[in-house]
Write an enzyme that holds these catalytic residues in place. Structure first.
Site, PDB file in Angstrom:
ATOM      1  N   CYS A  11      38.848  26.693  37.966  1.00  0.00           N
ATOM      2  CA  CYS A  11      38.085  26.267  39.139  1.00  0.00           C
ATOM      3  C   CYS A  11      36.899  27.210  39.382  1.00  0.00           C
ATOM      4  O   CYS A  11      36.747  28.224  38.706  1.00  0.00           O
ATOM      5  CB  CYS A  11      38.994  26.236  40.370  1.00  0.00           C
ATOM      6  SG  CYS A  11      39.661  27.859  40.798  1.00  0.00           S
ATOM      7  N   CYS A  14      37.929  30.772  40.177  1.00  0.00           N
ATOM      8  CA  CYS A  14      38.399  31.493  38.989  1.00  0.00           C
ATOM      9  C   CYS A  14      37.208  31.985  38.159  1.00  0.00           C
ATOM     10  O   CYS A  14      37.204  33.109  37.669  1.00  0.00           O
ATOM     11  CB  CYS A  14      39.315  30.606  38.153  1.00  0.00           C
ATOM     12  SG  CYS A  14      40.790  30.071  39.048  1.00  0.00           S
TER      13      CYS A  14
END
Length: 78
Positions: A11, A14
């Site tokens: 994501c 991240c």
């Protein structure tokens, strides 16, 4: 060289965590090898209940949300 693993499904948070680690390493002059772990079973086995998670040299130092820049620098300096 420090080995860093960023745990998460890939994501935006991240990816931002990975970029934070790389930027802090450049700032400090610390050599790092950053890898990403996206396998949910491996993320869970590492003890990460909430992503992103960050492990440095095999030690989980963060899980859930983005860490503070100062924290990342402290982890890399240790």
């Amino acid at each position: 060289m420090k080995n860093v693993i960023v745990y998460g499904p890939g994501c935006k948070r991240c990816e931002a965590a990975r970029e934070m680690v790389e930027a802090a390493a450049r700032k400090l002059g610390v050599e790092v090898q950053v890898s990403k772990e996206t396998d949910y079973a491996r993320i869970a086995m590492a003890g990460v209940a909430s992503t992103p998670g960050i492990a440095i040299d095999g030690r989980l130092v963060h899980a859930g949300g983005l860490p503070k820049e100062a924290d990342v620098e402290a982890w890399l300096s240790a």
